[in-house]
Design a protein around this motif. Structure first.
Motif, PDB file in Angstrom:
ATOM      1  N   PHE A 290       0.819  -1.213   0.000  1.00  0.00           N
ATOM      2  CA  PHE A 290       0.000   0.000   0.000  1.00  0.00           C
ATOM      3  C   PHE A 290       0.854   1.263   0.000  1.00  0.00           C
ATOM      4  N   GLU A 291       2.193   1.071   0.017  1.00  0.00           N
ATOM      5  CA  GLU A 291       3.121   2.192  -0.096  1.00  0.00           C
ATOM      6  C   GLU A 291       4.183   1.860  -1.137  1.00  0.00           C
ATOM      7  N   PHE A 292       3.729   1.284  -2.241  1.00  0.00           N
ATOM      8  CA  PHE A 292       4.650   0.844  -3.284  1.00  0.00           C
ATOM      9  C   PHE A 292       5.401   2.047  -3.852  1.00  0.00           C
ATOM     10  N   PRO A 293       6.751   1.991  -3.949  1.00  0.00           N
ATOM     11  CA  PRO A 293       7.530   3.160  -4.367  1.00  0.00           C
ATOM     12  C   PRO A 293       7.414   3.505  -5.839  1.00  0.00           C
ATOM     13  N   GLY A 294       6.824   2.618  -6.652  1.00  0.00           N
ATOM     14  CA  GLY A 294       6.678   2.904  -8.080  1.00  0.00           C
ATOM     15  C   GLY A 294       7.685   2.127  -8.918  1.00  0.00           C
ATOM     16  N   ARG A 295       7.325   1.939 -10.184  1.00  0.00           N
ATOM     17  CA  ARG A 295       8.152   1.138 -11.087  1.00  0.00           C
ATOM     18  C   ARG A 295       9.517   1.764 -11.339  1.00  0.00           C
ATOM     19  N   SER A 296       9.579   3.077 -11.400  1.00  0.00           N
ATOM     20  CA  SER A 296      10.846   3.730 -11.727  1.00  0.00           C
ATOM     21  C   SER A 296      11.911   3.485 -10.670  1.00  0.00           C
ATOM     22  N   ALA A 297      11.500   3.146  -9.446  1.00  0.00           N
ATOM     23  CA  ALA A 297      12.461   2.927  -8.365  1.00  0.00           C
ATOM     24  C   ALA A 297      13.079   1.539  -8.407  1.00  0.00           C
ATOM     25  N   ILE A 298      12.530   0.622  -9.193  1.00  0.00           N
ATOM     26  CA  ILE A 298      12.994  -0.767  -9.148  1.00  0.00           C
ATOM     27  C   ILE A 298      13.261  -1.324 -10.548  1.00  0.00           C
ATOM     28  N   VAL A 299      13.631  -0.478 -11.488  1.00  0.00           N
ATOM     29  CA  VAL A 299      13.834  -0.933 -12.861  1.00  0.00           C
ATOM     30  C   VAL A 299      14.947  -1.973 -12.948  1.00  0.00           C
ATOM     31  N   TRP A 300      16.121  -1.640 -12.441  1.00  0.00           N
ATOM     32  CA  TRP A 300      17.257  -2.546 -12.587  1.00  0.00           C
ATOM     33  C   TRP A 300      17.097  -3.823 -11.779  1.00  0.00           C
ATOM     34  N   PRO A 301      16.621  -3.770 -10.537  1.00  0.00           N
ATOM     35  CA  PRO A 301      16.369  -5.039  -9.834  1.00  0.00           C
ATOM     36  C   PRO A 301      15.349  -5.930 -10.544  1.00  0.00           C
ATOM     37  N   THR A 302      14.351  -5.313 -11.174  1.00  0.00           N
ATOM     38  CA  THR A 302      13.358  -6.108 -11.896  1.00  0.00           C
ATOM     39  C   THR A 302      13.980  -6.813 -13.088  1.00  0.00           C
ATOM     40  N   LEU A 303      14.818  -6.093 -13.834  1.00  0.00           N
ATOM     41  CA  LEU A 303      15.477  -6.716 -14.978  1.00  0.00           C
ATOM     42  C   LEU A 303      16.392  -7.857 -14.533  1.00  0.00           C
ATOM     43  N   ALA A 304      17.151  -7.599 -13.469  1.00  0.00           N
ATOM     44  CA  ALA A 304      18.041  -8.644 -12.964  1.00  0.00           C
ATOM     45  C   ALA A 304      17.243  -9.843 -12.471  1.00  0.00           C
ATOM     46  N   GLY A 305      16.148  -9.572 -11.783  1.00  0.00           N
ATOM     47  CA  GLY A 305      15.312 -10.650 -11.282  1.00  0.00           C
ATOM     48  C   GLY A 305      14.711 -11.482 -12.379  1.00  0.00           C
ATOM     49  N   MET A 306      14.294 -10.844 -13.470  1.00  0.00           N
ATOM     50  CA  MET A 306      13.724 -11.583 -14.594  1.00  0.00           C
ATOM     51  C   MET A 306      14.746 -12.565 -15.167  1.00  0.00           C
TER      52      MET A 306
END
Length: 464
Positions: A290-306
Protein backbone atom coordinates in the motif's frame (compact mmCIF):
# COMPACT_ATOMS: atom_id res chain seq x y z
CA UNK A 1 -5.70 -7.24 3.63
CA UNK A 2 -3.09 -9.70 4.76
CA UNK A 3 -1.45 -12.09 2.32
CA UNK A 4 -1.74 -15.78 2.98
CA UNK A 5 1.47 -17.65 3.63
CA UNK A 6 2.75 -19.63 0.68
CA UNK A 7 2.29 -23.37 1.17
CA UNK A 8 5.57 -25.03 2.01
CA UNK A 9 5.42 -27.32 -1.01
CA UNK A 10 5.38 -24.28 -3.31
CA UNK A 11 8.03 -22.22 -1.57
CA UNK A 12 10.97 -23.93 -3.23
CA UNK A 13 9.53 -23.28 -6.66
CA UNK A 14 8.96 -19.61 -5.96
CA UNK A 15 12.42 -19.11 -4.47
CA UNK A 16 14.02 -20.75 -7.49
CA UNK A 17 11.89 -19.02 -10.09
CA UNK A 18 11.36 -15.63 -8.49
CA UNK A 19 14.54 -14.27 -6.95
CA UNK A 20 13.21 -10.99 -8.19
CA UNK A 21 11.39 -7.79 -7.35
CA UNK A 22 8.03 -6.60 -8.67
CA UNK A 23 7.84 -4.14 -11.49
CA UNK A 24 4.65 -4.41 -13.52
CA UNK A 25 1.73 -2.02 -13.27
CA UNK A 26 -0.66 -2.69 -16.11
CA UNK A 27 -4.22 -3.92 -15.76
CA UNK A 28 -4.82 -6.22 -12.80
CA UNK A 29 -7.44 -8.73 -11.72
CA UNK A 30 -9.84 -6.43 -9.90
CA UNK A 31 -11.93 -9.39 -8.74
CA UNK A 32 -9.13 -10.64 -6.49
CA UNK A 33 -10.91 -9.67 -3.28
CA UNK A 34 -13.83 -11.97 -4.14
CA UNK A 35 -11.46 -14.75 -5.20
CA UNK A 36 -10.16 -14.83 -1.63
CA UNK A 37 -13.68 -15.70 -0.50
CA UNK A 38 -13.78 -18.82 -2.67
CA UNK A 39 -12.66 -22.31 -1.48
CA UNK A 40 -9.41 -21.95 -3.43
CA UNK A 41 -7.67 -24.64 -1.33
CA UNK A 42 -10.19 -27.20 -2.59
CA UNK A 43 -9.79 -26.05 -6.20
CA UNK A 44 -5.99 -26.16 -5.88
CA UNK A 45 -6.09 -29.67 -4.43
CA UNK A 46 -8.38 -30.88 -7.20
CA UNK A 47 -6.16 -29.38 -9.89
CA UNK A 48 -2.99 -30.92 -8.49
CA UNK A 49 -4.77 -34.27 -8.12
CA UNK A 50 -5.83 -34.17 -11.78
CA UNK A 51 -2.23 -33.68 -12.91
CA UNK A 52 -0.96 -36.38 -10.54
CA UNK A 53 -3.65 -38.81 -11.76
CA UNK A 54 -2.53 -38.17 -15.34
CA UNK A 55 1.03 -39.12 -14.40
CA UNK A 56 -0.10 -42.37 -12.75
CA UNK A 57 -2.43 -43.24 -15.63
CA UNK A 58 0.33 -42.82 -18.20
CA UNK A 59 2.55 -45.22 -16.25
CA UNK A 60 -0.15 -47.91 -16.52
CA UNK A 61 -1.27 -47.44 -20.13
CA UNK A 62 0.41 -49.07 -23.18
CA UNK A 63 3.49 -47.30 -24.53
CA UNK A 64 2.00 -46.12 -27.81
CA UNK A 65 -1.21 -44.68 -26.38
CA UNK A 66 0.04 -41.14 -25.84
CA UNK A 67 1.68 -40.98 -29.28
CA UNK A 68 -1.56 -42.08 -30.98
CA UNK A 69 -3.41 -39.37 -29.08
CA UNK A 70 -1.33 -36.73 -30.86
CA UNK A 71 -1.97 -37.99 -34.39
CA UNK A 72 -3.00 -35.42 -37.01
CA UNK A 73 -5.24 -35.50 -40.07
CA UNK A 74 -4.66 -33.72 -43.39
CA UNK A 75 -7.41 -31.22 -44.21
CA UNK A 76 -6.42 -29.60 -47.50
CA UNK A 77 -3.46 -28.51 -49.61
CA UNK A 78 -2.06 -25.24 -48.39
CA UNK A 79 -0.11 -22.89 -50.64
CA UNK A 80 -0.82 -19.23 -49.95
CA UNK A 81 2.51 -17.37 -50.07
CA UNK A 82 1.06 -14.49 -52.09
CA UNK A 83 -1.81 -14.05 -49.64
CA UNK A 84 0.70 -14.01 -46.76
CA UNK A 85 2.62 -11.17 -48.39
CA UNK A 86 -0.57 -9.13 -48.80
CA UNK A 87 -1.69 -9.81 -45.22
CA UNK A 88 1.74 -8.85 -43.86
CA UNK A 89 1.77 -5.60 -45.83
CA UNK A 90 -1.68 -4.72 -44.50
CA UNK A 91 -0.44 -5.50 -41.00
CA UNK A 92 2.48 -3.12 -41.54
CA UNK A 93 0.13 -0.34 -42.68
CA UNK A 94 -2.05 -0.89 -39.62
CA UNK A 95 1.01 -0.75 -37.36
CA UNK A 96 2.14 2.49 -39.00
CA UNK A 97 -1.31 4.01 -38.42
CA UNK A 98 -1.22 2.90 -34.78
CA UNK A 99 2.20 4.51 -34.29
CA UNK A 100 0.79 7.77 -35.67
CA UNK A 101 -2.15 7.43 -33.30
CA UNK A 102 0.27 6.83 -30.44
CA UNK A 103 2.09 10.07 -31.20
CA UNK A 104 -0.89 12.25 -32.19
CA UNK A 105 -3.81 10.61 -30.40
CA UNK A 106 -5.08 10.97 -26.83
CA UNK A 107 -2.59 10.63 -23.94
CA UNK A 108 -4.79 8.29 -21.92
CA UNK A 109 -3.59 4.67 -22.45
CA UNK A 110 -7.20 3.50 -22.17
CA UNK A 111 -8.28 5.87 -24.96
CA UNK A 112 -5.31 5.61 -27.34
CA UNK A 113 -5.50 2.59 -29.66
CA UNK A 114 -1.74 1.90 -29.75
CA UNK A 115 -1.22 0.60 -26.17
CA UNK A 116 -4.56 -1.19 -26.27
CA UNK A 117 -3.72 -3.00 -29.51
CA UNK A 118 -0.15 -3.83 -28.46
CA UNK A 119 -0.82 -5.02 -24.90
CA UNK A 120 -4.40 -6.29 -25.20
CA UNK A 121 -5.13 -7.31 -28.79
CA UNK A 122 -1.61 -8.50 -29.64
CA UNK A 123 0.05 -9.65 -26.41
CA UNK A 124 -3.09 -11.21 -24.97
CA UNK A 125 -5.56 -11.95 -27.76
CA UNK A 126 -3.20 -12.89 -30.59
CA UNK A 127 -0.89 -14.96 -28.38
CA UNK A 128 -3.84 -17.00 -27.11
CA UNK A 129 -5.26 -17.40 -30.64
CA UNK A 130 -1.81 -18.45 -31.83
CA UNK A 131 -1.59 -21.07 -29.11
CA UNK A 132 -5.07 -22.44 -29.76
CA UNK A 133 -5.25 -22.31 -33.57
CA UNK A 134 -1.75 -22.24 -35.05
CA UNK A 135 0.69 -19.90 -36.76
CA UNK A 136 -1.41 -16.80 -37.44
CA UNK A 137 1.69 -14.63 -36.95
CA UNK A 138 3.18 -15.98 -40.18
CA UNK A 139 0.40 -13.99 -41.88
CA UNK A 140 0.23 -10.99 -39.57
CA UNK A 141 3.84 -10.07 -38.81
CA UNK A 142 4.62 -6.59 -40.21
CA UNK A 143 8.03 -7.43 -41.72
CA UNK A 144 7.86 -10.38 -44.11
CA UNK A 145 5.47 -8.70 -46.57
CA UNK A 146 7.35 -5.39 -46.96
CA UNK A 147 10.62 -7.36 -47.12
CA UNK A 148 9.29 -9.58 -49.94
CA UNK A 149 7.99 -6.57 -51.89
CA UNK A 150 11.27 -4.69 -51.54
CA UNK A 151 13.32 -7.73 -52.59
CA UNK A 152 11.13 -8.20 -55.65
CA UNK A 153 11.38 -4.55 -56.66
CA UNK A 154 15.15 -4.58 -56.15
CA UNK A 155 15.63 -7.87 -57.97
CA UNK A 156 16.93 -9.52 -54.81
CA UNK A 157 20.31 -9.08 -53.13
CA UNK A 158 22.95 -11.13 -51.43
CA UNK A 159 22.27 -11.64 -47.73
CA UNK A 160 24.78 -12.55 -45.05
CA UNK A 161 24.72 -15.83 -43.21
CA UNK A 162 23.51 -15.62 -39.61
CA UNK A 163 26.20 -17.44 -37.63
CA UNK A 164 25.16 -16.58 -34.08
CA UNK A 165 22.52 -19.27 -33.63
CA UNK A 166 19.39 -18.25 -31.73
CA UNK A 167 21.08 -15.91 -29.25
CA UNK A 168 19.87 -12.75 -31.03
CA UNK A 169 16.31 -14.09 -30.74
CA UNK A 170 16.78 -14.84 -27.05
CA UNK A 171 18.17 -11.33 -26.50
CA UNK A 172 15.34 -9.58 -28.36
CA UNK A 173 12.70 -11.62 -26.55
CA UNK A 174 14.20 -10.76 -23.16
CA UNK A 175 14.42 -7.11 -24.25
CA UNK A 176 10.70 -7.14 -25.04
CA UNK A 177 9.91 -8.86 -21.73
CA UNK A 178 12.09 -6.36 -19.89
CA UNK A 179 10.24 -3.45 -21.46
CA UNK A 180 6.90 -4.98 -20.51
CA UNK A 181 7.87 -5.77 -16.91
CA UNK A 182 10.35 -3.08 -15.92
CA UNK A 183 9.80 0.05 -18.00
CA UNK A 184 8.27 2.82 -15.84
CA UNK A 185 5.46 3.48 -18.35
CA UNK A 186 5.16 0.79 -21.05
CA UNK A 187 1.57 1.83 -21.83
CA UNK A 188 2.36 5.53 -22.33
CA UNK A 189 1.33 6.20 -25.96
CA UNK A 190 4.33 8.43 -26.84
CA UNK A 191 6.86 6.13 -25.21
CA UNK A 192 5.33 3.02 -26.74
CA UNK A 193 5.09 4.58 -30.21
CA UNK A 194 8.82 5.36 -30.20
CA UNK A 195 9.67 1.88 -28.92
CA UNK A 196 7.49 0.15 -31.53
CA UNK A 197 8.86 2.26 -34.39
CA UNK A 198 12.49 1.70 -33.38
CA UNK A 199 11.94 -2.04 -32.95
CA UNK A 200 10.28 -2.33 -36.35
CA UNK A 201 13.13 -0.41 -38.01
CA UNK A 202 15.79 -2.47 -36.22
CA UNK A 203 14.15 -5.76 -37.19
CA UNK A 204 13.58 -4.71 -40.78
CA UNK A 205 17.18 -3.54 -41.08
CA UNK A 206 18.50 -6.85 -39.75
CA UNK A 207 16.18 -8.72 -42.13
CA UNK A 208 17.65 -6.72 -45.02
CA UNK A 209 21.13 -7.84 -43.96
CA UNK A 210 20.42 -11.48 -43.04
CA UNK A 211 17.26 -12.14 -45.03
CA UNK A 212 14.01 -13.73 -43.79
CA UNK A 213 16.11 -16.07 -41.63
CA UNK A 214 16.42 -13.22 -39.14
CA UNK A 215 12.68 -13.45 -38.43
CA UNK A 216 13.13 -17.14 -37.52
CA UNK A 217 16.40 -16.89 -35.58
CA UNK A 218 16.89 -13.29 -34.48
CA UNK A 219 13.46 -11.77 -33.84
CA UNK A 220 12.39 -12.89 -30.39
CA UNK A 221 8.68 -12.15 -30.68
CA UNK A 222 8.34 -14.18 -33.87
CA UNK A 223 10.25 -17.04 -32.26
CA UNK A 224 8.06 -16.95 -29.13
CA UNK A 225 4.90 -16.89 -31.21
CA UNK A 226 6.23 -19.79 -33.31
CA UNK A 227 6.70 -21.76 -30.07
CA UNK A 228 3.11 -21.02 -29.05
CA UNK A 229 1.89 -21.97 -32.55
CA UNK A 230 3.23 -25.51 -32.06
CA UNK A 231 0.51 -26.01 -29.42
CA UNK A 232 -2.22 -25.00 -31.88
CA UNK A 233 -4.53 -27.52 -33.49
CA UNK A 234 -3.71 -26.40 -37.07
CA UNK A 235 -0.31 -26.78 -38.68
CA UNK A 236 1.27 -27.22 -42.08
CA UNK A 237 3.22 -30.35 -42.98
CA UNK A 238 4.29 -31.38 -46.49
CA UNK A 239 2.28 -28.63 -48.17
CA UNK A 240 -0.94 -29.68 -46.43
CA UNK A 241 -2.91 -28.09 -43.65
CA UNK A 242 -3.32 -30.62 -40.85
CA UNK A 243 -5.39 -30.68 -37.66
CA UNK A 244 -4.80 -32.60 -34.45
CA UNK A 245 -4.96 -32.54 -30.65
CA UNK A 246 -3.28 -29.42 -29.19
CA UNK A 247 0.45 -30.11 -29.01
CA UNK A 248 0.69 -32.58 -31.89
CA UNK A 249 3.17 -30.31 -33.68
CA UNK A 250 5.53 -30.44 -30.69
CA UNK A 251 5.58 -34.23 -30.80
CA UNK A 252 5.94 -34.43 -34.58
CA UNK A 253 8.38 -31.53 -34.97
CA UNK A 254 12.15 -31.47 -34.97
CA UNK A 255 13.99 -31.05 -31.67
CA UNK A 256 15.72 -27.67 -32.05
CA UNK A 257 17.91 -26.48 -29.13
CA UNK A 258 17.13 -22.82 -29.77
CA UNK A 259 13.37 -23.24 -29.72
CA UNK A 260 13.69 -25.46 -26.64
CA UNK A 261 15.52 -22.74 -24.74
CA UNK A 262 13.03 -20.08 -25.81
CA UNK A 263 10.16 -22.36 -24.73
CA UNK A 264 11.54 -22.38 -21.20
CA UNK A 265 12.13 -18.62 -21.23
CA UNK A 266 8.49 -18.08 -22.18
CA UNK A 267 7.39 -20.03 -19.12
CA UNK A 268 9.97 -18.44 -16.82
CA UNK A 269 9.05 -14.91 -17.88
CA UNK A 270 5.33 -15.61 -17.50
CA UNK A 271 5.86 -17.07 -14.04
CA UNK A 272 7.90 -14.06 -12.98
CA UNK A 273 5.20 -11.77 -14.34
CA UNK A 274 2.76 -13.29 -11.87
CA UNK A 275 5.02 -13.61 -8.82
CA UNK A 276 6.17 -10.01 -8.94
CA UNK A 277 2.60 -8.79 -8.34
CA UNK A 278 1.88 -10.78 -5.19
CA UNK A 279 1.65 -9.41 -1.66
CA UNK A 280 3.69 -12.42 -0.57
CA UNK A 281 6.65 -11.39 -2.67
CA UNK A 282 6.45 -7.77 -1.57
CA UNK A 283 6.58 -9.10 1.99
CA UNK A 284 9.74 -11.04 1.17
CA UNK A 285 11.24 -7.81 -0.17
CA UNK A 286 10.17 -5.85 2.89
CA UNK A 287 7.87 -3.57 0.89
CA UNK A 288 4.41 -2.44 1.88
CA UNK A 289 2.05 -3.03 -1.09
CA UNK A 290 0.00 0.00 0.00
CA UNK A 291 3.12 2.19 -0.10
CA UNK A 292 4.65 0.84 -3.28
CA UNK A 293 7.53 3.16 -4.37
CA UNK A 294 6.68 2.90 -8.08
CA UNK A 295 8.15 1.14 -11.09
CA UNK A 296 10.85 3.73 -11.73
CA UNK A 297 12.46 2.93 -8.37
CA UNK A 298 12.99 -0.77 -9.15
CA UNK A 299 13.83 -0.93 -12.86
CA UNK A 300 17.26 -2.55 -12.59
CA UNK A 301 16.37 -5.04 -9.83
CA UNK A 302 13.36 -6.11 -11.90
CA UNK A 303 15.48 -6.72 -14.98
CA UNK A 304 18.04 -8.64 -12.96
CA UNK A 305 15.31 -10.65 -11.28
CA UNK A 306 13.72 -11.58 -14.59
CA UNK A 307 17.04 -12.98 -15.81
CA UNK A 308 17.64 -14.88 -12.56
CA UNK A 309 14.14 -16.37 -12.67
CA UNK A 310 14.71 -17.68 -16.18
CA UNK A 311 18.14 -19.06 -15.37
CA UNK A 312 16.68 -20.81 -12.32
CA UNK A 313 13.92 -22.43 -14.36
CA UNK A 314 16.40 -23.62 -17.02
CA UNK A 315 18.57 -25.11 -14.25
CA UNK A 316 15.67 -26.86 -12.49
CA UNK A 317 14.26 -28.27 -15.70
CA UNK A 318 17.69 -29.42 -16.87
CA UNK A 319 18.24 -31.11 -13.52
CA UNK A 320 14.94 -33.00 -13.79
CA UNK A 321 15.74 -34.16 -17.31
CA UNK A 322 19.26 -35.22 -16.28
CA UNK A 323 17.89 -37.17 -13.29
CA UNK A 324 15.42 -38.97 -15.57
CA UNK A 325 18.21 -39.99 -17.94
CA UNK A 326 20.23 -41.34 -15.02
CA UNK A 327 17.27 -43.37 -13.73
CA UNK A 328 17.03 -45.35 -16.98
CA UNK A 329 20.80 -45.30 -17.64
CA UNK A 330 20.26 -43.56 -20.96
CA UNK A 331 23.28 -42.54 -23.02
CA UNK A 332 21.45 -39.55 -24.51
CA UNK A 333 23.32 -36.28 -24.06
CA UNK A 334 21.68 -33.72 -21.81
CA UNK A 335 21.69 -31.06 -24.55
CA UNK A 336 19.80 -33.37 -26.90
CA UNK A 337 17.35 -34.42 -24.17
CA UNK A 338 16.74 -30.78 -23.23
CA UNK A 339 16.00 -29.92 -26.88
CA UNK A 340 13.57 -32.85 -27.00
CA UNK A 341 11.65 -32.36 -23.74
CA UNK A 342 11.77 -28.61 -23.01
CA UNK A 343 9.12 -27.67 -25.63
CA UNK A 344 6.61 -29.77 -23.68
CA UNK A 345 6.35 -26.90 -21.15
CA UNK A 346 4.84 -24.51 -23.72
CA UNK A 347 1.24 -25.65 -22.97
CA UNK A 348 1.92 -24.69 -19.33
CA UNK A 349 3.07 -21.24 -20.45
CA UNK A 350 -0.06 -20.87 -22.59
CA UNK A 351 -2.29 -21.88 -19.67
CA UNK A 352 -0.61 -19.32 -17.43
CA UNK A 353 -0.94 -16.68 -20.13
CA UNK A 354 -4.70 -17.27 -20.36
CA UNK A 355 -5.14 -17.30 -16.59
CA UNK A 356 -2.99 -14.24 -15.92
CA UNK A 357 -4.49 -11.96 -18.56
CA UNK A 358 -8.09 -13.13 -18.75
CA UNK A 359 -9.58 -10.49 -16.48
CA UNK A 360 -7.58 -7.60 -17.93
CA UNK A 361 -8.59 -8.73 -21.43
CA UNK A 362 -12.26 -8.76 -20.44
CA UNK A 363 -12.01 -5.08 -19.50
CA UNK A 364 -9.29 -3.68 -21.74
CA UNK A 365 -10.72 -5.48 -24.76
CA UNK A 366 -13.78 -3.25 -24.43
CA UNK A 367 -11.59 -0.15 -24.26
CA UNK A 368 -9.73 -1.37 -27.36
CA UNK A 369 -12.99 -1.53 -29.34
CA UNK A 370 -13.92 1.99 -28.29
CA UNK A 371 -10.46 3.37 -29.08
CA UNK A 372 -10.30 1.72 -32.51
CA UNK A 373 -13.75 3.08 -33.32
CA UNK A 374 -12.64 6.65 -32.50
CA UNK A 375 -8.80 6.71 -32.44
CA UNK A 376 -8.40 10.51 -32.29
CA UNK A 377 -11.45 11.35 -30.11
CA UNK A 378 -13.15 13.20 -32.96
CA UNK A 379 -16.56 11.67 -32.36
CA UNK A 380 -16.15 9.09 -35.14
CA UNK A 381 -17.73 5.64 -34.87
CA UNK A 382 -15.72 3.59 -37.36
CA UNK A 383 -16.84 0.25 -35.92
CA UNK A 384 -20.48 1.21 -35.54
CA UNK A 385 -20.56 0.65 -31.78
CA UNK A 386 -23.24 3.24 -31.12
CA UNK A 387 -23.81 3.94 -27.43
CA UNK A 388 -21.26 1.43 -26.11
CA UNK A 389 -20.23 1.61 -22.47
CA UNK A 390 -17.36 -0.29 -20.87
CA UNK A 391 -18.61 -2.51 -18.05
CA UNK A 392 -16.92 -4.31 -15.17
CA UNK A 393 -20.15 -5.67 -13.71
CA UNK A 394 -18.92 -9.25 -13.98
CA UNK A 395 -16.48 -8.54 -11.11
CA UNK A 396 -19.21 -7.51 -8.68
CA UNK A 397 -20.68 -10.84 -7.61
CA UNK A 398 -19.16 -13.99 -6.17
CA UNK A 399 -21.00 -16.14 -8.72
CA UNK A 400 -19.52 -14.50 -11.80
CA UNK A 401 -16.08 -14.25 -10.22
CA UNK A 402 -16.24 -17.95 -9.39
CA UNK A 403 -16.85 -18.76 -13.06
CA UNK A 404 -13.93 -16.53 -14.08
CA UNK A 405 -11.63 -18.10 -11.49
CA UNK A 406 -12.56 -21.63 -12.53
CA UNK A 407 -11.81 -20.79 -16.18
CA UNK A 408 -8.41 -19.44 -15.10
CA UNK A 409 -7.67 -22.45 -12.90
CA UNK A 410 -8.89 -24.78 -15.63
CA UNK A 411 -6.48 -23.22 -18.12
CA UNK A 412 -3.57 -23.80 -15.72
CA UNK A 413 -4.55 -27.43 -15.04
CA UNK A 414 -5.26 -28.29 -18.70
CA UNK A 415 -1.89 -26.80 -19.67
CA UNK A 416 -0.10 -29.03 -17.16
CA UNK A 417 -2.04 -32.16 -18.12
CA UNK A 418 -1.22 -31.56 -21.78
CA UNK A 419 2.46 -31.02 -20.88
CA UNK A 420 2.57 -34.31 -18.96
CA UNK A 421 1.02 -36.17 -21.91
CA UNK A 422 3.47 -34.60 -24.36
CA UNK A 423 6.50 -35.28 -22.19
CA UNK A 424 5.50 -38.94 -21.86
CA UNK A 425 4.93 -39.31 -25.61
CA UNK A 426 8.31 -37.71 -26.27
CA UNK A 427 9.94 -40.10 -23.77
CA UNK A 428 8.41 -43.12 -25.51
CA UNK A 429 9.69 -41.72 -28.79
CA UNK A 430 13.19 -41.39 -27.29
CA UNK A 431 13.58 -44.66 -25.35
CA UNK A 432 11.05 -46.88 -27.16
CA UNK A 433 9.64 -48.58 -24.07
CA UNK A 434 6.64 -47.55 -21.99
CA UNK A 435 7.98 -48.60 -18.59
CA UNK A 436 11.39 -46.99 -19.11
CA UNK A 437 9.71 -43.89 -20.53
CA UNK A 438 7.53 -43.55 -17.42
CA UNK A 439 10.57 -44.00 -15.15
CA UNK A 440 12.60 -41.45 -17.10
CA UNK A 441 9.77 -38.95 -16.71
CA UNK A 442 9.38 -39.35 -12.94
CA UNK A 443 11.53 -36.30 -11.97
CA UNK A 444 9.94 -34.15 -14.68
CA UNK A 445 6.45 -35.31 -13.66
CA UNK A 446 7.13 -34.36 -10.04
CA UNK A 447 8.30 -30.97 -11.26
CA UNK A 448 5.07 -30.47 -13.23
CA UNK A 449 2.93 -31.50 -10.26
CA UNK A 450 4.77 -29.01 -8.08
CA UNK A 451 4.49 -26.34 -10.73
CA UNK A 452 0.74 -26.92 -10.87
CA UNK A 453 0.55 -26.26 -7.14
CA UNK A 454 2.65 -23.14 -7.56
CA UNK A 455 0.52 -21.86 -10.47
CA UNK A 456 -2.78 -22.36 -8.67
CA UNK A 457 -1.43 -20.71 -5.52
CA UNK A 458 -0.28 -17.81 -7.65
CA UNK A 459 -3.73 -17.50 -9.22
CA UNK A 460 -5.44 -17.26 -5.83
CA UNK A 461 -2.87 -15.06 -4.05
CA UNK A 462 -3.55 -11.42 -3.17
CA UNK A 463 -1.95 -9.05 -5.68
CA UNK A 464 -1.35 -5.34 -5.75
Amino acid sequence: MKANLLPGACKAFVLLLAAVVPGRALAHASEQGLVLLLPTDLYTGAGVAAVAATVVLLALLPAGWAARLFASVAVLRWRAEGARVVASCLSFLLLAALVVAGLAGPRDPLANPLPLVVWTVFWVGLVVAQGLLGNLWAWLNPWSGPLAVLRRLAGGWRVRRLRSGVWPGVATFLAFAGFLLADPAPADPDRLAVAVALYWLFTFGMALVFGPRWLRRGEGLSMALAAYARVGVFGRRGGRLRIGVPGWQILRGRAAPGMALLSVLILGTGSFDGVNETFWWLGVLGLNPFEFPGRSAIVWPTLAGMVVANLALVAVLSGCIWAGLRLVRSGMRLSRAFALFAPSVVPIALGYHVAHYLTSFMVDGQYALVALSDPFLTGADLLGLGEFYVTTGFFNTTGTVQVIYLVQAGAVVVGHVLAVLLAHALAVKAVGDGRRAALSQAPLALFMIGYTLFGLWLLASPRF
